[in-house]
Design an enzyme around this catalytic site. Structure first.
Site, PDB file in Angstrom:
ATOM      1  CB  VAL A  15       1.905  -3.829  -7.667  1.00 48.43           C
ATOM      2  CG1 VAL A  15       2.453  -5.054  -6.191  1.00 48.43           C
ATOM      3  CG2 VAL A  15       1.869  -2.939  -6.676  1.00 48.43           C
ATOM      4  CE  LYS A 220      -2.752  -0.601  -0.242  1.00 48.58           C
ATOM      5  NZ  LYS A 220      -1.204   0.199  -0.277  1.00 48.58           N
ATOM      6  CB  CYS A 276      -3.571   3.397  -4.689  1.00 46.56           C
ATOM      7  SG  CYS A 276      -2.274   2.431  -5.659  1.00 46.56           S
ATOM      8  CE  LYS A 279      -6.927   0.169  -7.009  1.00 45.05           C
ATOM      9  NZ  LYS A 279      -6.965  -1.087  -5.680  1.00 45.05           N
ATOM     10  CG  PHE A 338       0.528   9.783  -9.299  1.00 47.79           C
ATOM     11  CD1 PHE A 338       1.715   9.086 -10.559  1.00 47.79           C
ATOM     12  CD2 PHE A 338       0.584   9.981  -7.784  1.00 47.79           C
ATOM     13  CE1 PHE A 338       2.088   8.271  -9.657  1.00 47.79           C
ATOM     14  CE2 PHE A 338       1.400   9.060  -7.168  1.00 47.79           C
ATOM     15  CZ  PHE A 338       1.598   7.501  -8.265  1.00 47.79           C
TER      16      PHE A 338
HETATM   17  P1  NAD Z   1      -0.995  -2.198 -13.150  1.00 53.07           P
HETATM   18  O1  NAD Z   1      -2.269  -2.553 -14.123  1.00 53.07           O
HETATM   19  O2  NAD Z   1       0.456  -2.103 -13.698  1.00 53.07           O
HETATM   20  O3  NAD Z   1      -0.416  -3.482 -13.367  1.00 53.07           O
HETATM   21  C1  NAD Z   1      -1.262  -5.211 -12.944  1.00 53.07           C
HETATM   22  C2  NAD Z   1      -1.038  -5.925 -14.670  1.00 53.07           C
HETATM   23  O4  NAD Z   1      -1.945  -7.491 -14.143  1.00 53.07           O
HETATM   24  C3  NAD Z   1      -1.962  -5.547 -15.899  1.00 53.07           C
HETATM   25  O5  NAD Z   1       0.551  -5.515 -16.597  1.00 53.07           O
HETATM   26  C4  NAD Z   1      -2.606  -6.670 -16.510  1.00 53.07           C
HETATM   27  O6  NAD Z   1      -2.685  -6.754 -17.906  1.00 53.07           O
HETATM   28  C5  NAD Z   1      -2.397  -7.540 -15.614  1.00 53.07           C
HETATM   29  N1  NAD Z   1      -3.379  -8.538 -15.600  1.00 53.07           N
HETATM   30  C6  NAD Z   1      -4.022  -8.439 -15.383  1.00 53.07           C
HETATM   31  N2  NAD Z   1      -5.264  -9.733 -15.280  1.00 53.07           N
HETATM   32  C7  NAD Z   1      -4.057 -10.426 -15.816  1.00 53.07           C
HETATM   33  C8  NAD Z   1      -4.691 -11.727 -16.078  1.00 53.07           C
HETATM   34  N3  NAD Z   1      -5.945 -12.495 -15.283  1.00 53.07           N
HETATM   35  N4  NAD Z   1      -3.564 -12.734 -15.745  1.00 53.07           N
HETATM   36  C9  NAD Z   1      -2.537 -12.833 -16.365  1.00 53.07           C
HETATM   37  N5  NAD Z   1      -2.120 -11.041 -16.501  1.00 53.07           N
HETATM   38  C10 NAD Z   1      -3.129 -10.158 -15.889  1.00 53.07           C
HETATM   39  O7  NAD Z   1      -1.606  -2.538 -11.430  1.00 53.07           O
HETATM   40  P2  NAD Z   1      -0.705  -1.914 -10.119  1.00 53.07           P
HETATM   41  O8  NAD Z   1      -0.579  -0.587 -10.408  1.00 53.07           O
HETATM   42  O9  NAD Z   1       1.033  -2.992 -10.586  1.00 53.07           O
HETATM   43  O10 NAD Z   1      -1.459  -2.886  -8.974  1.00 53.07           O
HETATM   44  C11 NAD Z   1      -1.556  -3.413  -8.637  1.00 53.07           C
HETATM   45  C12 NAD Z   1      -2.682  -3.887  -7.728  1.00 53.07           C
HETATM   46  O11 NAD Z   1      -1.552  -3.535  -6.379  1.00 53.07           O
HETATM   47  C13 NAD Z   1      -3.716  -3.713  -7.940  1.00 53.07           C
HETATM   48  O12 NAD Z   1      -4.527  -3.615  -6.986  1.00 53.07           O
HETATM   49  C14 NAD Z   1      -3.306  -1.693  -6.946  1.00 53.07           C
HETATM   50  O13 NAD Z   1      -4.386  -1.237  -6.379  1.00 53.07           O
HETATM   51  C15 NAD Z   1      -2.200  -2.308  -5.942  1.00 53.07           C
HETATM   52  N6  NAD Z   1      -1.315  -1.718  -4.906  1.00 53.07           N
HETATM   53  C16 NAD Z   1      -0.473  -0.786  -6.076  1.00 53.07           C
HETATM   54  C17 NAD Z   1       0.370   0.044  -5.964  1.00 53.07           C
HETATM   55  C18 NAD Z   1       0.437   1.206  -6.793  1.00 53.07           C
HETATM   56  O14 NAD Z   1       1.554   2.050  -6.411  1.00 53.07           O
HETATM   57  N7  NAD Z   1       0.628   1.350  -8.510  1.00 53.07           N
HETATM   58  C19 NAD Z   1       0.373  -0.245  -4.451  1.00 53.07           C
HETATM   59  C20 NAD Z   1       0.480  -0.324  -3.839  1.00 53.07           C
HETATM   60  C21 NAD Z   1      -0.664  -1.824  -3.939  1.00 53.07           C
HETATM   61  C1  UDX Z   2       0.522   5.095  -2.135  1.00 50.17           C
HETATM   62  C2  UDX Z   2       0.612   4.775  -0.952  1.00 50.17           C
HETATM   63  O1  UDX Z   2       1.576   6.317  -0.662  1.00 50.17           O
HETATM   64  C3  UDX Z   2       0.994   3.428  -0.658  1.00 50.17           C
HETATM   65  O2  UDX Z   2       1.856   3.102   0.271  1.00 50.17           O
HETATM   66  C4  UDX Z   2       0.458   2.449  -1.554  1.00 50.17           C
HETATM   67  O3  UDX Z   2       1.250   1.074  -1.381  1.00 50.17           O
HETATM   68  C5  UDX Z   2      -0.146   2.559  -3.141  1.00 50.17           C
HETATM   69  O4  UDX Z   2      -0.594   4.172  -3.062  1.00 50.17           O
HETATM   70  P1  UDX Z   2       1.488   6.325  -4.466  1.00 50.17           P
HETATM   71  O5  UDX Z   2       0.021   6.697  -5.187  1.00 50.17           O
HETATM   72  O6  UDX Z   2       2.665   5.573  -5.448  1.00 50.17           O
HETATM   73  O7  UDX Z   2       1.435   5.718  -2.967  1.00 50.17           O
HETATM   74  O8  UDX Z   2       2.403   7.784  -3.860  1.00 50.17           O
HETATM   75  P2  UDX Z   2       2.187   8.745  -2.679  1.00 50.17           P
HETATM   76  O9  UDX Z   2       3.499   9.475  -2.260  1.00 50.17           O
HETATM   77  O10 UDX Z   2       1.347   8.108  -1.542  1.00 50.17           O
HETATM   78  O11 UDX Z   2       1.339  10.127  -2.937  1.00 50.17           O
HETATM   79  C6  UDX Z   2      -0.537   9.699  -3.642  1.00 50.17           C
HETATM   80  C7  UDX Z   2      -0.420  11.028  -4.194  1.00 50.17           C
HETATM   81  O12 UDX Z   2      -0.462  12.170  -3.028  1.00 50.17           O
HETATM   82  C8  UDX Z   2       0.216  12.695  -5.006  1.00 50.17           C
HETATM   83  O13 UDX Z   2      -0.238  13.106  -5.834  1.00 50.17           O
HETATM   84  C9  UDX Z   2       0.900  13.323  -4.335  1.00 50.17           C
HETATM   85  O14 UDX Z   2       2.026  13.872  -5.135  1.00 50.17           O
HETATM   86  C10 UDX Z   2       0.286  13.685  -3.833  1.00 50.17           C
HETATM   87  N1  UDX Z   2       1.132  13.726  -2.063  1.00 50.17           N
HETATM   88  C11 UDX Z   2       1.688  13.809  -1.319  1.00 50.17           C
HETATM   89  C12 UDX Z   2       0.203  15.547  -1.637  1.00 50.17           C
HETATM   90  O15 UDX Z   2       0.020  16.382  -2.569  1.00 50.17           O
HETATM   91  N2  UDX Z   2       0.664  15.628  -0.359  1.00 50.17           N
HETATM   92  C13 UDX Z   2       1.502  14.956   0.577  1.00 50.17           C
HETATM   93  O16 UDX Z   2       2.521  15.888   1.113  1.00 50.17           O
HETATM   94  C14 UDX Z   2       1.933  13.888  -0.216  1.00 50.17           C
END
Ligand code: NAD
Ligand code: UDX
Length: 473
Positions: A15, A220, A276, A279, A338
């Site tokens: 993110v 969210k 996501c 969790k 995934f």
């Molecule tokens: P990530 O694990 O890829 O990245 C998090 C980073 O934060 C890591 O690099 C870690 O080292 C760093 N970190 C943790 N604690 C720290 C600290 N105290 N100081 C400095 N650095 C620190 O996680 P992500 O996938 O980017 O997700 C981050 C947040 O965004 C989560 O809450 C997640 O639910 C949310 N989110 C993720 C997605 C997604 O698609 N991955 C989408 C929307 C929201």
């Molecule tokens: C999701 C949300 O879409 C996003 O808005 C949020 O910020 C983070 O979580 P992401 O997990 O990155 O995003 O991917 P997404 O496209 O939502 O797919 C999630 C899972 O569902 C994947 O394993 C995908 O293959 C599966 N999926 C998706 C299906 O099996 N069927 C579908 O029709 C769509």
């Protein structure tokens, strides 16, 4: 005068990295510094090979890096000079203690708040970008207030991120909406306006939605729960299809044409994965239980349970179709991420399927276009490739000498492979289990494959014809 000149983002992950890259691209007047305590990750953001694969991202990073986009482990100066700080650290499910296995662990968010309060000597806006439980902003405010230096004050905003991996650049460039939640006071509104000013560099005003903090935080969790629920719902229908002879693709099309429902997120699959959905729903279940809303908790828990059922059904079907034993059989797994267009394997259904097949004694040959070899071994708890897992860099090598192909990720290139060539190199009878419904099943059957897929009985059209024929007699 510009309300925000410097932004710091804590967390250089899936993110923080993409979000700040788009921010820097769209706001040349703002200096963006992404900090992380993980030195390897920061080094990778500063290198030729970024730590994450995300289509279109590399070009943007290269364009902005060193100009108004910086990646650093040096957190304190970046925090001190920032006018606005994003907290984008991970918020994983707690693995021990109260709420174990369900509640979100806010220890990283809390440690960010403590560090900010400790080092900053002027007032700032703090933005929760991480996905957090409802009312987390109140906890951040408490930690800040209890540790703030004299004369300093903070406004805490909620600004959840909706990007999906694999499409992050487009999702960030053209978001459906941007939510900004804040305190209902003059200071709160001022902070909300400052963050909207940042987004307004590229997001139209009508898409920037201002609301109270708790609504923003809950939206969210609710959005992810609804998205996952749609997939669990179509996956539940896929089981009915397999039992009756209906075809889930036809049913999904029929449902999706209803303008009230719409066509997206109705693709039946081996199960949903990603960092996501699971969790965040577990978190929603935990919050509901903590509020004594037992029926609400049970309702959302079912979305997860259905996903577990779907993954296990697929694994069992592979074993059943292969004469109820796969011990010492060689099976190729195509796709380990995934979803397509990412190298991320967090909660990937492929991990579940692979572990199931390993437990049944199969030897696996795994190929994914983007997932690193070491990551696959880590996910499967393997220290090396000696114990039944071989990782291939070429799909044809992976298929050679196997009894079956199992499709776990919907990579586009999988539908263009030469399946005749694979068939010729495989043991017979050769099986295909398409967990993503992306292949041309009649073409595969013609080659000679025994094909099984989600939401459709094997050879259903053949059986239907026979039945029609019998009626004619
Ligand atoms: P990530 O694990 O890829 O990245 C998090 C980073 O934060 C890591 O690099 C870690 O080292 C760093 N970190 C943790 N604690 C720290 C600290 N105290 N100081 C400095 N650095 C620190 O996680 P992500 O996938 O980017 O997700 C981050 C947040 O965004 C989560 O809450 C997640 O639910 C949310 N989110 C993720 C997605 C997604 O698609 N991955 C989408 C929307 C929201
Ligand atoms: C999701 C949300 O879409 C996003 O808005 C949020 O910020 C983070 O979580 P992401 O997990 O990155 O995003 O991917 P997404 O496209 O939502 O797919 C999630 C899972 O569902 C994947 O394993 C995908 O293959 C599966 N999926 C998706 C299906 O099996 N069927 C579908 O029709 C769509």
């Amino acid at each position: 005068e510009a309300p925000i000149r410097k932004i710091c983002c804590i967390g250089a992950g899936y993110v923080g990295g993409p979000t700040c890259s788009i921010l820097a691209l769209k706001c040349p007047d703002i200096q963006v510094t992404v900090v992380d305590r993980n030195e390897l990750r920061i080094n990778q953001w500063n290198s030729e090979k970024l730590p994450i694969f995300e289509p279109g991202l590399e070009e943007i990073v290269k364009q902005c890096r060193g100009k108004n986009l910086f990646f650093s482990t040096d957190m304190v100066p970046a925090l001190k000079e920032a006018d606005l700080i994003f907290i984008s650290v991970n918020t994983p499910t707690k693995t021990f203690g109260l709420g174990k296995g369900r509640a979100a662990d806010l220890k990283f968010v809390e440690s960010c708040a403590r560090l900010i309060a400790e080092v900053c000597d002027r007032s700032k806006i703090i933005v929760e970008k991480s996905t957090v439980p409802v009312r987390s902003a109140a906890s951040i405010v408490n930690v800040l207030k209890a540790n703030t230096k004299p004369g300093v004050s903070y406004q805490v905003l909620s600004n959840p991120e909706f990007l999906a991996e694999g499409t992050a650049v487009n999702d960030l460039t053209n978001p459906d909406r941007v939510l900004i939640g804040g305190e209902e006071s003059d200071e709160g509104r001022k902070a909300i306006d400052a963050l909207s000013w940042v987004y307004h560099h590229w997001v139209p005003a009508e898409k920037i939605i201002k609301m109270n903090t708790w609504s923003s935080e809950l939206s969210k969790l609710a959005a992810n729960a609804f998205l996952a629920q749609r997939i669990s719902s179509i996956n539940a229908i896929s089981a009915v299809c397999e039992a009756t002879g209906a075809d889930v693709s036809e049913v999904a099309k029929a449902i999706g044409l209803d303008s009230r429902l719409g066509p997206k997120f109705l693709q039946a699959s081996v199960g949903w994965g990603g960092s996501c959905f699971q969790k965040d729903i577990l978190n929603l279940v935990y919050i509901s239980e903590s509020l004594n809303l037992t029926s609400v908790a049970a309702y959302w828990q079912q979305v997860i349970d259905m996903n577990e059922y779907q993954k296990s059904r697929f694994g069992q079907r592979i074993v059943l179709a292969m004469f109820n034993t796969i011990t010492d059989k060689h099976i190729a797994i195509l796709g380990f991420a995934f979803k397509k267009n990412t190298g991320d394997t967090r909660e990937s259904p492929a991990i579940y399927v692979a572990k199931h097949l390993l437990e049944e004694g199969a030897c696996l040959h795994i190929f994914d276009p983007k997932v690193e070899r070491a990551q696959i071994l880590l996910d499967l708890d393997q220290s090396d490739e000696k114990t039944g897992v071989t990782i291939h860099e070429d799909p044809y090598e992976a298929a050679k000498g196997t009894h079956a192909l199992v499709i776990c990720t919907e990579w586009d290139q999988f539908s263009t492979y030469d399946y005749q060539r694979m068939y010729d190199s495989m043991l017979k009878p050769a099986f295909v289990f398409d967990g993503r419904k992306i292949l041309n099943h009649s073409a595969l059957s013609e080659i000679g494959f025994h094909v099984e897929t989600i939401g459709k009985r094997p050879g259903e059209s053949f059986q239907a014809q026979n039945w029609a024929g019998a009626n004619n007699v």
